[in-house]
Scaffold this active site. Structure first.
Site, mmCIF file in Angstrom:
data_model
loop_
_atom_site.group_PDB
_atom_site.id
_atom_site.type_symbol
_atom_site.label_atom_id
_atom_site.label_comp_id
_atom_site.label_asym_id
_atom_site.label_seq_id
_atom_site.Cartn_x
_atom_site.Cartn_y
_atom_site.Cartn_z
ATOM 1 N N HIS A 1 1.539 -12.039 6.783
ATOM 2 C CA HIS A 1 0.984 -12.538 5.518
ATOM 3 C C HIS A 1 1.858 -12.115 4.352
ATOM 4 O O HIS A 1 2.654 -11.182 4.451
ATOM 5 C CB HIS A 1 -0.444 -12.014 5.306
ATOM 6 C CG HIS A 1 -0.534 -10.524 5.180
ATOM 7 N ND1 HIS A 1 -0.539 -9.688 6.285
ATOM 8 C CD2 HIS A 1 -0.596 -9.705 4.094
ATOM 9 C CE1 HIS A 1 -0.611 -8.428 5.893
ATOM 10 N NE2 HIS A 1 -0.638 -8.401 4.560
ATOM 11 N N TYR B 1 1.501 -5.991 11.778
ATOM 12 C CA TYR B 1 1.551 -4.535 11.873
ATOM 13 C C TYR B 1 0.157 -3.969 12.136
ATOM 14 O O TYR B 1 -0.861 -4.586 11.792
ATOM 15 C CB TYR B 1 2.141 -3.919 10.606
ATOM 16 C CG TYR B 1 1.426 -4.281 9.321
ATOM 17 C CD1 TYR B 1 0.271 -3.614 8.913
ATOM 18 C CD2 TYR B 1 1.920 -5.288 8.511
ATOM 19 C CE1 TYR B 1 -0.378 -3.948 7.734
ATOM 20 C CE2 TYR B 1 1.279 -5.635 7.333
ATOM 21 C CZ TYR B 1 0.135 -4.963 6.947
ATOM 22 O OH TYR B 1 -0.502 -5.305 5.788
ATOM 23 N N TYR C 1 6.270 -2.237 4.923
ATOM 24 C CA TYR C 1 6.474 -2.403 3.488
ATOM 25 C C TYR C 1 7.462 -1.358 2.971
ATOM 26 O O TYR C 1 7.529 -0.235 3.484
ATOM 27 C CB TYR C 1 5.162 -2.212 2.722
ATOM 28 C CG TYR C 1 4.139 -3.294 2.915
ATOM 29 C CD1 TYR C 1 4.039 -4.350 2.021
ATOM 30 C CD2 TYR C 1 3.247 -3.247 3.985
ATOM 31 C CE1 TYR C 1 3.072 -5.337 2.174
ATOM 32 C CE2 TYR C 1 2.279 -4.225 4.155
ATOM 33 C CZ TYR C 1 2.206 -5.271 3.245
ATOM 34 O OH TYR C 1 1.254 -6.231 3.409
ATOM 35 N N ARG D 1 -2.824 -6.629 11.538
ATOM 36 C CA ARG D 1 -2.838 -7.639 10.495
ATOM 37 C C ARG D 1 -1.926 -8.787 10.884
ATOM 38 O O ARG D 1 -0.806 -8.591 11.344
ATOM 39 C CB ARG D 1 -2.318 -7.078 9.156
ATOM 40 C CG ARG D 1 -3.151 -6.060 8.459
ATOM 41 C CD ARG D 1 -4.445 -6.523 7.829
ATOM 42 N NE ARG D 1 -4.716 -7.908 7.647
ATOM 43 C CZ ARG D 1 -4.509 -8.609 6.526
ATOM 44 N NH1 ARG D 1 -3.987 -8.033 5.473
ATOM 45 N NH2 ARG D 1 -4.836 -9.872 6.447
ATOM 46 N N HIS E 1 1.345 -11.297 0.186
ATOM 47 C CA HIS E 1 0.431 -11.129 -0.937
ATOM 48 C C HIS E 1 0.929 -11.970 -2.111
ATOM 49 O O HIS E 1 2.137 -12.012 -2.386
ATOM 50 C CB HIS E 1 0.376 -9.658 -1.365
ATOM 51 C CG HIS E 1 -0.137 -8.747 -0.297
ATOM 52 N ND1 HIS E 1 -1.468 -8.423 -0.185
ATOM 53 C CD2 HIS E 1 0.498 -8.103 0.707
ATOM 54 C CE1 HIS E 1 -1.633 -7.609 0.844
ATOM 55 N NE2 HIS E 1 -0.452 -7.401 1.406
#
Length: 243
Positions: free
Chosen positions: A158, A145, A106, A155, A160
């Site tokens: 995906h 990640y 991120y 994870r 959000h």
């Protein structure tokens, strides 16, 4: 703005707030029974957004942060419809998205994963649904990640998603997964969803008919706000924090 009431949400169908297998839920989960008051004007109304308040590239994550080139990764299109509990389209709903880049990192000061930051990818966007409740955005498919739930926890890919419909009672924050990802069934967050059918409501399906030839693959993901067919809440931290 809406002045009608909404069908009461059945919390027993959603992931429990306390899920020991998902470690960070333990400290923040409420310990007392929830109270459901009768909706007031504060819940059944909400802000109204205009298309001229959004930028022309707000729903194009491939271009909206580009500095000196294009972001790296698989180019995809995500589209679908936002509907209410009765199957009616929700026009003017604000759909906001944020995600990791193709390497699984991120653009967030607390993300210390060793994957590099992509200088041409910001990882966030927004759009308004049209008269048919339709939305669409272009982006780079996010990477998986590792995270701190256990020594070998990963994870799945995906995105959000935050949706604000006609009233605050239609507020939804959740996650979109991708068809065929083997990490979904192993993820402690995804496993908080009570049933397989409910989990499928969070998985975007490949939509070859909507592919952009020689450009991007397409996925379709429809969203239902409230009711028995509701898209399910995620059981995660506050928006923006990597999880």
């Amino acid at each position: 703005m809406s002045t009608g009431e909404y069908v009461e949400r059945d919390h027993t169908l959603h992931p429990p707030a306390l899920t020991p297998g998902y470690r960070t839920s333990v400290l923040r989960a409420p310990r007392n029974a929830l109270i459901t008051p009768k909706p007031t004007l504060s819940e059944i109304t909400g802000p109204v957004f205009r298309s001229d308040e959004l930028g022309a590239l707000d729903n194009d994550l491939i271009l909206n942060f580009s500095k000196d080139g294009l972001p790296i990764g698989e180019r995809i299109i995500v589209h679908g419809f936002v509907k209410d509990e009765f199957g009616n389209p929700v026009e003017g709903a604000l759909v906001e998205v944020w995600q990791a880049n193709a390497g699984g990192r991120y653009r967030h000061k607390k993300d210390t994963y060793l994957a590099p930051i992509d200088p041409n990818f910001g990882g966030c966007g927004r759009m308004l649904t049209d008269a048919n409740g339709s939305y669409q955005f272009r982006t780079i498919k996010p990477g998986a990640y590792p995270w701190g739930n256990s020594r070998n926890a990963w994870r799945p890919a995906h995105i959000h998603v935050s949706i604000l419909g006609r009233g605050w009672a239609q507020r939804l924050i959740t996650q979109l997964y991708f068809e065929g990802d083997p990490l979904i069934e192993k993820c402690p967050i995804a496993r908080t969803i009570p049933t397989v059918d409910q989990l499928r409501s969070l998985i975007a399906q490949e939509d070859p008919a909507s592919n952009a030839p020689f450009d991007a693959r397409a996925y379709r993901w429809d969203i239902t706000l409230r009711g028995r067919r509701a898209t399910f809440f995620e059981n995660t931290d506050l928006p923006g924090a990597p999880r």
